[in-house]
Design a protein around this motif. Structure first.
Motif, PDB file in Angstrom:
ATOM      1  N   UNK A  39       3.909   8.485 -10.763  1.00 49.62           N
ATOM      2  CA  UNK A  39       3.914   7.568 -11.712  1.00 49.62           C
ATOM      3  C   UNK A  39       2.431   7.480 -12.326  1.00 49.62           C
ATOM      4  N   UNK A  40       2.270   7.298 -13.409  1.00 49.62           N
ATOM      5  CA  UNK A  40       0.842   7.145 -14.045  1.00 49.62           C
ATOM      6  C   UNK A  40       0.349   5.591 -13.991  1.00 49.62           C
ATOM      7  N   UNK A  41      -0.808   5.826 -13.607  1.00 47.10           N
ATOM      8  CA  UNK A  41      -1.646   4.216 -13.519  1.00 47.10           C
ATOM      9  C   UNK A  41      -1.952   3.996 -14.931  1.00 47.10           C
ATOM     10  N   UNK A  42      -2.281   2.694 -15.542  1.00 51.63           N
ATOM     11  CA  UNK A  42      -2.420   2.284 -16.799  1.00 51.63           C
ATOM     12  C   UNK A  42      -3.984   2.559 -16.856  1.00 51.63           C
ATOM     13  N   UNK A  43      -4.624   3.330 -17.888  1.00 52.38           N
ATOM     14  CA  UNK A  43      -5.882   3.699 -18.063  1.00 52.38           C
ATOM     15  C   UNK A  43      -6.162   2.727 -19.186  1.00 52.38           C
ATOM     16  N   UNK A  44      -7.562   1.904 -18.624  1.00 48.69           N
ATOM     17  CA  UNK A  44      -8.123   0.886 -19.762  1.00 48.69           C
ATOM     18  C   UNK A  44      -9.263   1.706 -20.232  1.00 48.69           C
ATOM     19  N   UNK A  45      -9.815   1.096 -21.416  1.00 50.65           N
ATOM     20  CA  UNK A  45     -10.855   1.615 -21.981  1.00 50.65           C
ATOM     21  C   UNK A  45     -11.880   0.884 -22.258  1.00 50.65           C
ATOM     22  N   UNK A  82      -7.046  -4.297  -8.385  1.00 46.56           N
ATOM     23  CA  UNK A  82      -6.021  -5.195  -8.068  1.00 46.56           C
ATOM     24  C   UNK A  82      -5.426  -5.027  -6.525  1.00 46.56           C
ATOM     25  N   UNK A  83      -5.040  -3.884  -6.311  1.00 49.83           N
ATOM     26  CA  UNK A  83      -4.324  -3.562  -4.978  1.00 49.83           C
ATOM     27  C   UNK A  83      -5.471  -3.952  -3.679  1.00 49.83           C
ATOM     28  N   UNK A  84      -6.732  -3.813  -3.848  1.00 51.25           N
ATOM     29  CA  UNK A  84      -7.725  -3.943  -2.957  1.00 51.25           C
ATOM     30  C   UNK A  84      -7.963  -5.593  -2.973  1.00 51.25           C
ATOM     31  N   UNK A  85      -7.787  -6.245  -3.948  1.00 51.33           N
ATOM     32  CA  UNK A  85      -7.868  -7.627  -3.934  1.00 51.33           C
ATOM     33  C   UNK A  85      -6.532  -8.400  -3.236  1.00 51.33           C
ATOM     34  N   UNK A 130       0.838  -1.162  -0.028  1.00 49.44           N
ATOM     35  CA  UNK A 130      -0.122   0.030   0.160  1.00 49.44           C
ATOM     36  C   UNK A 130       0.750   1.342  -0.023  1.00 49.44           C
ATOM     37  N   UNK A 131       1.847   1.343   0.927  1.00 45.61           N
ATOM     38  CA  UNK A 131       2.834   2.207   1.034  1.00 45.61           C
ATOM     39  C   UNK A 131       3.525   2.638  -0.462  1.00 45.61           C
ATOM     40  N   UNK A 132       4.123   1.581  -1.088  1.00 44.14           N
ATOM     41  CA  UNK A 132       4.767   1.793  -2.388  1.00 44.14           C
ATOM     42  C   UNK A 132       3.711   2.359  -3.274  1.00 44.14           C
ATOM     43  N   UNK A 133       2.524   1.778  -3.321  1.00 41.73           N
ATOM     44  CA  UNK A 133       1.430   1.984  -4.545  1.00 41.73           C
ATOM     45  C   UNK A 133       1.109   3.533  -4.205  1.00 41.73           C
ATOM     46  N   UNK A 134       0.969   3.911  -3.223  1.00 42.38           N
ATOM     47  CA  UNK A 134       0.529   5.399  -2.871  1.00 42.38           C
ATOM     48  C   UNK A 134       1.835   6.189  -3.108  1.00 42.38           C
ATOM     49  N   UNK A 135       3.028   5.867  -2.502  1.00 41.48           N
ATOM     50  CA  UNK A 135       4.135   6.737  -3.001  1.00 41.48           C
ATOM     51  C   UNK A 135       4.382   6.944  -4.253  1.00 41.48           C
TER      52      UNK A 135
END
Length: 153
Positions: free
Chosen positions: A117-123, A136-139, A105-110
């Motif tokens: 860092x940009x998260x991949x946007x899906x369409x 995915x992080x929540x899972x 969680x800390x690495x994701x938020x940081x």
């Protein structure tokens, strides 16, 4: 790849060193966490110095100091102390899963907030967009929590 092998080795080593904290002889001796962390830090310092000297001898590249290394050590030492103090009280599995979840969680938020860092946007086929990384992080975090609390269910 070799990077994947290094990541797997890091996980194995990080996940196995706390096992020694639960040895009956260690528990009976009531060894203070500060002693374990001091020994661990001393070994890392010695190994690091040897690796720097080896690199210097092989390539001639000098040692380059950075304050980021000091900041990293300033975070790593209390993390080790907390791990060493928690393992005898909670057990290796719960501590390592809690640590991994908190670190994830800390690495994701940081990465996504502080470092940009940009998260991949899906369409969607219809044109809308969505992010999968937070789901995915929540899972992953729910799975880790399930492993921690499953013995109590």
């Amino acid at each position: 790849s070799s990077c994947t092998a290094l990541a797997i080795a890091a996980g194995l080593f990080n996940g196995s060193y706390p096992i020694f904290l639960k040895r009956p002889a260690v528990l009976a001796a009531r060894v203070p966490p500060l002693f374990f962390q001091s020994a661990k830090s001393s070994c890392c310092c010695l190994l690091g110095a040897c690796l720097v000297l080896l690199r210097l001898a092989r390539s001639g590249e000098p040692f380059l100091f950075t304050w980021w290394a000091v900041a990293s050590a300033a975070a790593w030492i209390p993390a080790g102390l907390c791990t060493i103090a928690a393992v005898p009280r909670l057990g290796v599995g719960p501590v390592m899963l809690t640590s991994a979840g908190t670190g994830t969680l800390a690495s994701f938020l940081a990465g996504s907030i502080a470092l940009g860092e940009r998260l991949k946007v899906h369409t969607f086929d219809g044109g809308g967009t969505f992010l999968l990384a937070p789901a995915y992080l929540a899972g992953v975090l729910l799975g880790m929590a399930g492993l921690i609390f499953s013995p109590r269910l």
